[in-house]
Write an enzyme that holds these catalytic residues in place. Structure first.
Site, short mmCIF file in Angstrom:
data_model
loop_
_atom_site.label_atom_id
_atom_site.label_comp_id
_atom_site.label_asym_id
_atom_site.label_seq_id
_atom_site.Cartn_x
_atom_site.Cartn_y
_atom_site.Cartn_z
N SER A 1 24.49 -23.91 11.05
CA SER A 1 23.96 -22.54 11.03
C SER A 1 24.95 -21.58 10.39
O SER A 1 24.58 -20.71 9.61
CB SER A 1 23.73 -22.06 12.47
OG SER A 1 22.60 -22.64 13.01
N ARG B 1 24.83 -19.42 6.62
CA ARG B 1 25.00 -17.96 6.57
C ARG B 1 26.20 -17.59 5.70
O ARG B 1 26.17 -16.61 4.96
CB ARG B 1 25.13 -17.41 7.99
CG ARG B 1 23.78 -17.42 8.72
CD ARG B 1 23.93 -17.37 10.21
NE ARG B 1 22.66 -17.23 10.91
CZ ARG B 1 21.82 -18.23 11.19
NH1 ARG B 1 22.09 -19.46 10.80
NH2 ARG B 1 20.69 -18.00 11.84
N GLY C 1 14.68 -25.42 7.29
CA GLY C 1 13.96 -24.23 7.75
C GLY C 1 14.83 -22.98 7.68
O GLY C 1 14.36 -21.90 7.34
N SER D 1 13.69 -16.73 18.16
CA SER D 1 14.10 -17.59 17.05
C SER D 1 15.14 -16.88 16.20
O SER D 1 14.91 -15.78 15.70
CB SER D 1 12.87 -17.92 16.19
OG SER D 1 13.27 -18.22 14.87
N GLN E 1 16.05 -17.75 13.36
CA GLN E 1 15.62 -17.70 11.95
C GLN E 1 14.74 -16.49 11.71
O GLN E 1 14.87 -15.82 10.68
CB GLN E 1 14.91 -19.00 11.60
CG GLN E 1 15.86 -20.19 11.64
CD GLN E 1 15.20 -21.52 11.38
OE1 GLN E 1 13.98 -21.60 11.25
NE2 GLN E 1 15.99 -22.57 11.30
N ASP F 1 18.39 -27.09 20.02
CA ASP F 1 18.57 -28.29 19.18
C ASP F 1 19.14 -29.47 19.97
O ASP F 1 19.17 -30.59 19.47
CB ASP F 1 19.50 -27.97 18.00
CG ASP F 1 18.82 -27.05 17.00
OD1 ASP F 1 17.57 -26.92 17.03
OD2 ASP F 1 19.53 -26.44 16.17
N ARG G 1 9.25 -32.47 18.32
CA ARG G 1 10.32 -33.14 19.07
C ARG G 1 9.92 -33.49 20.50
O ARG G 1 10.62 -34.27 21.14
CB ARG G 1 11.60 -32.30 19.06
CG ARG G 1 12.33 -32.40 17.75
CD ARG G 1 13.73 -31.82 17.79
NE ARG G 1 14.34 -31.99 16.47
CZ ARG G 1 15.22 -31.16 15.93
NH1 ARG G 1 15.63 -30.11 16.60
NH2 ARG G 1 15.71 -31.41 14.73
N ARG H 1 18.05 -35.27 14.30
CA ARG H 1 18.49 -35.19 15.70
C ARG H 1 17.84 -36.27 16.57
O ARG H 1 18.44 -36.75 17.53
CB ARG H 1 18.25 -33.80 16.26
CG ARG H 1 19.04 -32.72 15.51
CD ARG H 1 19.20 -31.44 16.27
NE ARG H 1 19.51 -30.34 15.38
CZ ARG H 1 20.71 -30.10 14.86
NH1 ARG H 1 21.72 -30.89 15.13
NH2 ARG H 1 20.89 -29.06 14.04
C1 S3P Z 1 18.71 -22.08 13.46
C2 S3P Z 1 17.90 -21.62 14.45
C3 S3P Z 1 17.09 -22.49 15.32
C4 S3P Z 1 17.55 -23.92 15.25
C5 S3P Z 1 17.82 -24.39 13.85
C6 S3P Z 1 18.87 -23.52 13.21
C7 S3P Z 1 19.48 -21.11 12.64
O1 S3P Z 1 15.75 -22.45 14.89
O2 S3P Z 1 16.61 -24.79 15.86
O3 S3P Z 1 18.26 -25.73 13.85
O4 S3P Z 1 20.41 -21.53 11.94
O5 S3P Z 1 19.14 -19.93 12.69
P1 S3P Z 1 14.74 -21.30 15.39
O6 S3P Z 1 15.26 -20.01 14.90
O7 S3P Z 1 13.43 -21.65 14.76
O8 S3P Z 1 14.71 -21.43 16.87
#
Ligand code: S3P
Length: 428
Positions: A22, A26, A94, A166, A168, A313, A344, A387
């Site tokens: 993560s 960023r 994602g 979330s 994200q 996760d 999952r 995972r």
């Molecule tokens: C992440 C946020 C999480 C996590 C993903 C990484 C991130 O997802 O499951 O592996 O880096 O912001 P969500 O924001 O969909 O919960």
């Protein structure tokens, strides 16, 4: 590639796990927004973060790789070429797709198609399309899924309450807000990981958090060097293995300990695991330290509510751990697990049942009974999900007859060094 995980002797030794996925995403994305040169040390070598790196290169950044896992991003020409047909390949990631959508949506004179692999193309994007459209974004999509065609325009600020906790979604809106005149805010029911807020602050953005609300104002970012700590989500597999395999004693060096990510430590301690934190410090506005885990007896627990985003996760490996804990472990409020790289809940329950585990699927989680002697002697699938592959592997280490995992190469998404580290801890 098929891999068989077999019963092992105790895990012993000191390892360093890969860089946080993560934070690496960023670091590269935000470096691309600084207009200057940013050195990132301990950048992830997983495939997902390389998808992000390829995209910032497509957007005009020059990338130097002076040594393994150190990269220098030169962003002086970033986002300068006014093209309306950038093709941005997000691969399996994602985070890449959802965060870049927020960046591109506010870049006037740029239009891009963000696309990904089969798994990413099946994942929900409505959660980012809706708030971005509220800000005035121009997005075409495939029934709220990728590919997303985004035409950058001037956006206006919103106050947004997210329907799911979330990081994200939160980050997508904050990144759009970073380039929007006025104050944009995001409020979450439960707080999700806050790496975006911390790194934007470190780079000088006008961003503040109060309770569950983050506010951001249009800001420029300073080019400052970034050092990335190890990924607690990768450490979690080894923490679980050491807690399950009798007489194990391991230390995992330089792991990220941001409280929005340490739900795994809290839950394992509640289960009775023997965990010690050593050498804690703060680097680039993120806490990190070493984690020592020694084998101990475990008991079942209930996991629900605010802790879920703090360990989202890690749930697959927690379910594995629960098979070795006395009593019932109940996981609730985790319905969003169905929207990850695989469903999952369903996939994990299917595969764990094959190994002899006693586990039931529920709409928003699962119920696991322990302590069970895992028979194994079976072939399992990982559904293209890194995972799940690593969680099944760790269960194999306590199984009687071993667990075979098909398509194990999917671990390269986040953790190409995985098998090497298992060997380091067991081959002595
Ligand atoms: C992440 C946020 C999480 C996590 C993903 C990484 C991130 O997802 O499951 O592996 O880096 O912001 P969500 O924001 O969909 O919960």
């Amino acid at each position: 590639m098929e891999v068989t995980a077999k019963k092992t002797k105790p895990l012993r030794g000191i390892i360093t796990i890969p860089s946080d996925k993560s934070i690496s995403h960023r670091a590269a994305m935000f470096a691309s927004l600084t207009g200057g040169r940013v050195k990132i040390t301990n950048f992830s070598n997983g495939a997902d973060c390389h998808s992000t790196l390829n995209i910032i290169r497509d957007m005009g950044c020059e990338i130097e790789i002076p040594s393994e896992q150190t990269i220098i991003v030169d962003a002086k020409n970033a986002y300068k070429q006014k093209l309306d047909n950038y093709m941005l390949n997000c691969g399996n990631s994602g985070t890449t797709m959802r965060l870049f959508s927020g960046i591109i949506a506010s870049k006037e004179d740029i239009a891009a198609t963000l696309y990904g692999d089969e798994s990413l193309s099946a994942r929900p994007m409505k959660r980012i399309i809706l708030p971005l459209e509220l800000m005035g974004a121009k997005i075409r999509h495939n029934a709220f899924k990728a590919p997303l065609f985004i035409k950058g325009v001037e956006l206006f600020p919103i106050d947004y309450k997210t329907p799911v906790s979330s990081a994200q979604v939160k980050s997508c809106v904050l990144l759009a807000g970073l380039n929007t005149t006025g104050k944009t805010s995001v409020t979450e029911h439960y707080i999700s990981r806050n790496h975006t807020e911390r790194m934007l602050k470190y780079l000088g953005a006008d961003i503040e958090t109060e309770n569950n609300t983050v506010c951001i104002k249009k800001s420029s970012l300073e080019p400052k060097d970034i050092s990335v700590c190890g990924d607690i989500s990768s450490a979690a597999f080894f923490m679980a293995a050491a807690a399950m395999v009798p007489e194990s004693d391991i230390v995992i060096k330089n792991v990220g300990l941001n409280p929005t990510r340490t739900g795994i430590i809290d839950v394992m301690q509640k289960m009775g695991a023997d965990i010690e934190i050593l050498q804690q410090q703060t680097v680039c506005n993120e806490e990190c330290g070493d984690i020592r885990v020694r084998y101990s007896g475990l008991k079942g627990v209930t996991i629900d509510g605010e802790i879920i985003p703090r360990l989202i996760d890690e749930i697959p490996v927690i379910a594995v751990l629960a098979t070795q804990a006395e009593g019932t472990t109940t996981i609730k409020d985790a319905g969003d697990l169905r929207n990850k790289e695989s469903d999952r809940i369903k996939c994990l329950v299917n595969e764990l049942k094959k190994t002899g585990a006693i586990i039931e699927e529920t709409p928003d989680g699962m119920i696991v009974e322990g302590k069970i002697d895992i028979k194994g002697g079976c072939q399992t699938e990982c559904y293209h999900d890194h995972r799940l592959a690593m969680s099944l592997y760790m269960l194999g280490l306590v199984s009687k007859e071993g667990i075979e995992i098909n398509e194990f190469q999917w671990v390269d998404i986040s953790f190409p060094e995985f098998l090497g580290l298992v060997k380091d801890l067991t081959d002595y």
